[in-house]
Design an enzyme around this catalytic site. Structure first.
Site, PDB file in Angstrom:
ATOM      1  N   ASP A  87      10.179 -24.914  18.395  1.00  0.00           N
ATOM      2  CA  ASP A  87      10.301 -24.385  17.030  1.00  0.00           C
ATOM      3  C   ASP A  87      11.662 -24.737  16.432  1.00  0.00           C
ATOM      4  O   ASP A  87      12.339 -23.889  15.849  1.00  0.00           O
ATOM      5  CB  ASP A  87      10.093 -22.873  17.026  1.00  0.00           C
ATOM      6  CG  ASP A  87       9.726 -22.344  15.643  1.00  0.00           C
ATOM      7  OD1 ASP A  87       9.295 -23.150  14.796  1.00  0.00           O
ATOM      8  OD2 ASP A  87       9.869 -21.136  15.406  1.00  0.00           O
ATOM      9  N   LYS A 110      17.472  -7.594  17.627  1.00  0.00           N
ATOM     10  CA  LYS A 110      16.088  -7.911  17.274  1.00  0.00           C
ATOM     11  C   LYS A 110      15.186  -6.782  17.765  1.00  0.00           C
ATOM     12  O   LYS A 110      15.161  -6.476  18.957  1.00  0.00           O
ATOM     13  CB  LYS A 110      15.656  -9.233  17.910  1.00  0.00           C
ATOM     14  CG  LYS A 110      16.372 -10.452  17.377  1.00  0.00           C
ATOM     15  CD  LYS A 110      15.806 -11.714  18.010  1.00  0.00           C
ATOM     16  CE  LYS A 110      16.481 -12.947  17.462  1.00  0.00           C
ATOM     17  NZ  LYS A 110      15.894 -14.183  18.052  1.00  0.00           N
TER      18      LYS A 110
END
Length: 470
Positions: A186, A81
């Site tokens: 989330d 990432k």
């Protein structure tokens, strides 16, 4: 002083080393050390991702782009990432970027149903931070649920869907019961990745919060999440509890059951809660079950799962179950599903030659001649030879009056024979027999010798003739 006295029997019982089990000793709980993280340099990750090329691009996360990386001379596949370092506003130390937040949480928590952190890289010259996490080759749960491609039919199995739901529930429960509680904030199908073994992994901890609810950092963190999954009672920082994750998981569970997205403007109502909960309250559980599921479960299994999902999405947070109760429910449902499937397979195999051919049944009239001696009695209009007949006695569904019908089975013809309402009236009686023509594999049974019934003249076995009728 009798309380302090002891006799030989008690002394032997205390000192009996033969019956002493060393496993019963109280073990000192081992300290869980945080996982060791590797510190990579930027050039190493740039080579592993082919310079962050488009061919290695996997997708976009909550705080950056994700690339596939080949490390350690091809021995390790990972996902990198890449995010840009952002400067904090003011002198508030509570303001932490999402990438730093994810590093902090994943450096403390590790679980087999989570996408775990391998290492990281901080390059201040390029103002870049990179996270190296486990590589998930099979994409997201969202893609597998909602892809219209014929190749993505991997979630047509009910058991696989329940397995994925259980694995994510276990991961969320592990976060809530960690030494320092973690609230994900989330949970959604896009943040559930599928690994190489077909297991579901919870990912993307950029919005997660770690610490007690009373911590100052949590008190000043504004609500965050994804539209459609966000807890409606989470309106202020003080409203945050673990039950907010329970609500998001309930949306995910409805999504897994129905195959509908959390928010879908092609339907009315567009919100999955407004659509599914009224159906569940009416008891119309089949209406929320995805039509793409091949081995659709039985009514009791869908009901148990749908009711749990409806409880998770209650508007009042206190009325929602905790994740431990959700995990136990999913474990029960997963155990019930194979049991029902096994019973269904047995039922289908058993009734394959009886029930599956109802559309090809024929009614014939059998004229029974009662006059004359027993030798002259005969059955006409039946083409089957008595010597070729084999019997299988199959009780039908129990009736409230304790009277049962029986199905006589043969290798070529099956006949349903019930009590003769005209027995004893007249010399000749016309009895209607319903014959079921078999076309599937016959049921293997033991052969039995048959004889004629004294009262009717229809071919019956001794077992049938001697059975009491109520």
């Amino acid at each position: 002083m009798g309380y302090l006295s002891c006799n030989g029997e008690s002394a032997v019982a205390i000192c009996d080393t033969y019956n002493w089990n060393p496993r019963r000793r109280s073990k000192v709980p081992e300290k869980r050390h945080p996982p060791k993280l590797r510190v990579f340099n930027y050039d190493e990750l740039a080579v592993a991702t082919n310079g962050f090329s488009a061919n290695n691009f996997l997708g976009k996360g909550s705080h950056g782009r994700v690339y596939k990386a080949v490390l350690d001379d091809g021995k390790l596949l990972a996902a990198v990432k890449r995010t840009t370092i952002t400067t904090t506003v003011g002198n508030n130390n509570n303001n932490v970027s999402q990438v730093d937040n994810e590093i902090e949480i994943l450096s403390r928590v590790r679980h087999r149903w989570m996408v775990n952190l391998i290492g990281y890289c901080v390059d201040h010259r390029r103002k870049t931070k990179l996270l190296v996490v486990e590589y998930m080759p099979n994409g997201t749960l969202h893609d597998q649920l909602h892809s219209r491609s014929s190749l993505d039919s991997r979630l047509s199995s009910w058991n696989r869907r329940i397995k994925h739901a259980l694995q994510i529930a276990i991961a969320v429960h592990a976060l809530h019961t960690a030494e320092t509680q973690v609230i994900h904030r989330d949970i959604k199908s896009c943040n559930v990745l599928i690994d190489g073994d077909g297991n579901a992994r919870l990912a993307d901890f950029g919005l997660a919060l770690i610490g007690n609810v009373d911590d100052e950092r949590l008190k000043y963190t504004p609500p965050a999440g994804t539209l459609g999954y966000l807890d409606p009672s989470y309106l202020a920082p003080a409203d945050l509890t673990a039950k907010s994750d329970v609500f998001s998981f309930g949306i995910l569970l409805l999504e897994i059951i129905s195959g509908r997205e959390a928010i879908d403007l092609n339907y009315s109502p567009s919100c999955i809660v407004d659509w599914a909960v009224p159906l569940i309250k009416r008891g119309d559980y089949d209406a929320i079950c995805d039509l793409k599921i091949k081995n659709r479960p039985y009514y009791a299994v869908i009901r148990k799962l749908a009711v749990m999902a409806a409880r998770c999405v209650r508007s009042t947070a206190k009325k929602r179950p905790d994740m431990l109760e959700v995990v136990e429910c999913l474990k029960t449902v997963r155990q019930l599903s194979p049991a029902w499937n096994k019973l269904r397979r047995r039922s289908e195999e058993r009734s394959e030659n009886v029930l599956a051919v109802e559309e090809e049944k024929e009614e014939i009239h059998v004229r029974i001649v009662r006059g004359g001696s027993r030798k002259n009695r005969k059955v006409s209009n039946v083409t089957t030879s008595v010597d070729d007949v084999y019997e299988r006695l199959v009780p039908e569904e129990t009736l409230p009056f304790r009277r049962r019908n029986f199905v006589l089975r043969s290798r070529s013809v099956g006949a349903k024979v019930g009590p003769d309402p005209y027995d004893g009236f007249g010399d000749e009686t016309v009895v209607t027999m319903r014959l079921l023509i078999e076309k599937e594999r016959p049921v293997t049974t033991a052969a039995m010798r048959l004889s004629k019934s004294r009262s009717v003249g229809i071919v019956r076995s001794h077992k049938t003739a001697s059975r009491k009728r109520y």
